[in-house]
Motif scaffolding. Structure first.
Motif, PDB file in Angstrom:
ATOM      1  N   ASP A  19      -1.749  37.772  63.184  1.00  0.00           N
ATOM      2  CA  ASP A  19      -1.209  36.536  62.606  1.00  0.00           C
ATOM      3  C   ASP A  19      -2.040  36.193  61.368  1.00  0.00           C
ATOM      4  OD1 ASP A  19      -0.403  34.024  61.921  1.00  0.00           O
ATOM      5  OD2 ASP A  19      -0.901  33.085  63.860  1.00  0.00           O
ATOM      6  N   THR A  20      -1.507  36.543  60.201  1.00  0.00           N
ATOM      7  CA  THR A  20      -2.249  36.371  58.950  1.00  0.00           C
ATOM      8  C   THR A  20      -2.609  34.903  58.694  1.00  0.00           C
ATOM      9  OG1 THR A  20      -1.140  38.328  58.113  1.00  0.00           O
ATOM     10  CG2 THR A  20      -2.130  36.911  56.450  1.00  0.00           C
ATOM     11  N   GLY A  21      -1.828  33.989  59.272  1.00  0.00           N
ATOM     12  CA  GLY A  21      -2.077  32.559  59.055  1.00  0.00           C
ATOM     13  C   GLY A  21      -3.189  31.989  59.933  1.00  0.00           C
ATOM     14  N   LEU A  33       4.061  44.224  48.581  1.00  0.00           N
ATOM     15  CA  LEU A  33       4.615  44.007  49.918  1.00  0.00           C
ATOM     16  C   LEU A  33       3.494  43.819  50.939  1.00  0.00           C
ATOM     17  CD1 LEU A  33       6.957  44.038  51.941  1.00  0.00           C
ATOM     18  CD2 LEU A  33       6.835  46.544  51.911  1.00  0.00           C
ATOM     19  N   GLY A  34       3.589  42.772  51.759  1.00  0.00           N
ATOM     20  CA  GLY A  34       2.538  42.477  52.741  1.00  0.00           C
ATOM     21  C   GLY A  34       1.282  42.069  52.004  1.00  0.00           C
ATOM     22  N   ALA A  35       1.406  41.050  51.153  1.00  0.00           N
ATOM     23  CA  ALA A  35       0.382  40.719  50.150  1.00  0.00           C
ATOM     24  C   ALA A  35      -0.930  40.211  50.758  1.00  0.00           C
ATOM     25  CB  ALA A  35       0.940  39.697  49.171  1.00  0.00           C
ATOM     26  N   VAL A  82       5.366  39.411  48.706  1.00  0.00           N
ATOM     27  CA  VAL A  82       6.115  39.157  49.945  1.00  0.00           C
ATOM     28  C   VAL A  82       5.168  39.241  51.134  1.00  0.00           C
ATOM     29  CG1 VAL A  82       7.987  40.016  51.411  1.00  0.00           C
ATOM     30  CG2 VAL A  82       8.156  40.251  48.928  1.00  0.00           C
ATOM     31  N   ASP A  83       5.267  38.286  52.043  1.00  0.00           N
ATOM     32  CA  ASP A  83       4.508  38.383  53.294  1.00  0.00           C
ATOM     33  C   ASP A  83       5.170  37.498  54.347  1.00  0.00           C
ATOM     34  OD1 ASP A  83       1.321  39.476  53.772  1.00  0.00           O
ATOM     35  OD2 ASP A  83       2.231  38.240  55.341  1.00  0.00           O
ATOM     36  N   LEU A  84       4.925  37.836  55.604  1.00  0.00           N
ATOM     37  CA  LEU A  84       5.389  36.982  56.710  1.00  0.00           C
ATOM     38  C   LEU A  84       4.711  35.629  56.622  1.00  0.00           C
ATOM     39  CD1 LEU A  84       5.079  39.313  59.826  1.00  0.00           C
ATOM     40  CD2 LEU A  84       7.204  38.528  58.743  1.00  0.00           C
ATOM     41  N   HIS A  91       8.696  36.014  53.839  1.00  0.00           N
ATOM     42  CA  HIS A  91       9.900  36.785  54.145  1.00  0.00           C
ATOM     43  C   HIS A  91       9.533  37.962  55.046  1.00  0.00           C
ATOM     44  CE1 HIS A  91      13.825  38.603  53.187  1.00  0.00           C
ATOM     45  NE2 HIS A  91      13.178  39.751  53.054  1.00  0.00           N
ATOM     46  N   ASP A  92      10.422  38.306  55.978  1.00  0.00           N
ATOM     47  CA  ASP A  92      10.265  39.494  56.817  1.00  0.00           C
ATOM     48  C   ASP A  92      10.979  40.650  56.128  1.00  0.00           C
ATOM     49  OD1 ASP A  92      10.349  41.489  58.723  1.00  0.00           O
ATOM     50  OD2 ASP A  92      10.804  40.123  60.385  1.00  0.00           O
ATOM     51  N   ILE A  93      10.220  41.683  55.755  1.00  0.00           N
ATOM     52  CA  ILE A  93      10.797  42.797  54.995  1.00  0.00           C
ATOM     53  C   ILE A  93      11.832  43.565  55.819  1.00  0.00           C
ATOM     54  CG2 ILE A  93       9.045  44.553  55.561  1.00  0.00           C
ATOM     55  CD1 ILE A  93      10.582  43.862  52.068  1.00  0.00           C
ATOM     56  N   ALA A 114       2.119  48.678  48.610  1.00  0.00           N
ATOM     57  CA  ALA A 114       2.001  48.136  49.979  1.00  0.00           C
ATOM     58  C   ALA A 114       0.788  48.789  50.627  1.00  0.00           C
ATOM     59  CB  ALA A 114       3.254  48.435  50.783  1.00  0.00           C
ATOM     60  N   ARG A 115      -0.242  47.989  50.925  1.00  0.00           N
ATOM     61  CA  ARG A 115      -1.468  48.524  51.535  1.00  0.00           C
ATOM     62  C   ARG A 115      -1.558  48.057  52.975  1.00  0.00           C
ATOM     63  NH1 ARG A 115      -6.818  46.537  48.698  1.00  0.00           N
ATOM     64  NH2 ARG A 115      -6.591  44.795  50.140  1.00  0.00           N
ATOM     65  N   LEU A 116      -1.665  49.002  53.902  1.00  0.00           N
ATOM     66  CA  LEU A 116      -1.796  48.706  55.334  1.00  0.00           C
ATOM     67  C   LEU A 116      -0.634  47.852  55.837  1.00  0.00           C
ATOM     68  CD1 LEU A 116      -5.657  48.077  55.336  1.00  0.00           C
ATOM     69  CD2 LEU A 116      -4.443  50.163  56.009  1.00  0.00           C
TER      70      LEU A 116
END
Ligand SMILES: C[S@@+](CC[C@H](N)C(=O)[O-])C[C@H]1O[C@@H](n2cnc3c(N)ncnc32)[C@H](O)[C@@H]1O
Length: 262
Positions: free
Chosen positions: A9-11, A48-50, A72-74, A90-92, A107-109
């Motif tokens: 959970d990145t947040g 992507l997935g910043a 873009v990131d969740l 956004h969910d890719i 897009a890294r990891l």
């Protein structure tokens, strides 16, 4: 909405520790690897997935006011809107939030975590402009002990990462074989100027490697316990991550890039 299976959970505070730690140990390598793509003023890029947003910001410094970096990131809590940076929570899995074409997609990891990585990879290739670069970095190996302070410690360290890589990660859709497939997939997709590099370094004691590892394991604590780690093993594991006598190889990461023919 297809629903993300992302394990972390990145947040959350631990998620924040995770992505800011990645920034501190990987950005120099990533910037060097991205350098060949020669991002120029006025270009349009996709990050992507910043995560912490550090690479998106560096890209936006290059593309300038006349260009755009779509980040873009969740969870976009770390991404501050600024001129030239177009932030999408956004969910890719649901497709691109804005259409291509893009001059550089990075897009890294991220793809390592996405069960639908093959379809998403194809979508990214389709979204490249002629002459555009696709740059991916993914991990293929979890940390491995080199020396440990006590006799049983090496096995504790090995066990936690083994359960993570063989049970918990795959159950959440992670695929550690993808990093080495990316080159072949880029070749099959018709990209050229292909190049890949393996990046792996050692770690010990307090520092970003240990903090990232602790943040990952804390976020995955419930599935790790359910899959066979004991509370004592996890407690010792966290002590080891701060112990200078625990020396280990950190995650092995492969960076791969390819270019769409003009
Ligand atoms: C391991 S982190 C890497 C962050 C950053 N790319 C870096 O290397 O520092 C993975 C990132 O991808 C994001 N992510 C995971 N699944 C996603 C999805 N389905 N759509 C968009 N972002 C996603 C996560 O929120 C997280 O920020």
């Amino acid at each position: 909405m297809s629903g993300s299976e992302y394990l972390f959970d990145t947040g959350s505070p631990q998620g924040q520790e995770h992505v800011t730690g990645l920034e501190s140990i990987l950005d120099a390598k990533t910037v060097e690897f991205l350098g060949v793509a020669g991002i120029e003023p006025g270009q349009r890029c996709l990050e992507l997935g910043a995560g912490s947003g550090s690479i998106a910001r560096r890209m936006a410094e290059r593309t300038g006011a006349a260009g755009t970096v779509v980040a873009v990131d969740l969870d976009t809590g770390h991404l501050v809107e600024r001129p030239g940076l177009d932030v999408h929570r956004h969910d890719i899995n649901d497709g691109l939030p804005v259409p291509g074409p893009f001059d550089v997609i990075h897009a890294r990891l991220v793809l390592v975590h996405l069960p639908r990585r093959e379809q998403i990879f194809e979508m990214l290739v389709d979204a490249l402009a002629p002459g555009g670069w696709l740059v991916l970095g993914d991990c293929y190996r979890l940390p491995q002990p080199i020396t440990a302070p006590g006799e049983a410690d090496e096995e504790v360290f090995r066990k936690v990462w083994r359960i993570a890589s063989e049970i918990v990660g795959p159950a959440a859709g992670q695929d550690f074989g993808w990093a080495h497939r990316a080159y072949r997939r880029m070749a099959a997709a018709g990209l050229d100027e292909l190049y890949a590099e393996d990046f792996s370094e050692t770690a010990a004691g307090d520092g970003p490697h240990g903090r990232i590892s602790a943040a990952l394991v804390r976020q995955a604590e419930a599935p790790l316990l359910a899959a066979g780690c004991t509370p004592d093993e996890l407690a010792r594991f966290h002590e080891l991550l701060r112990d200078p006598g625990m020396r280990y190889w950190f995650f092995g990461i492969v960076y791969t890039r390819g270019r769409k023919p003009r």
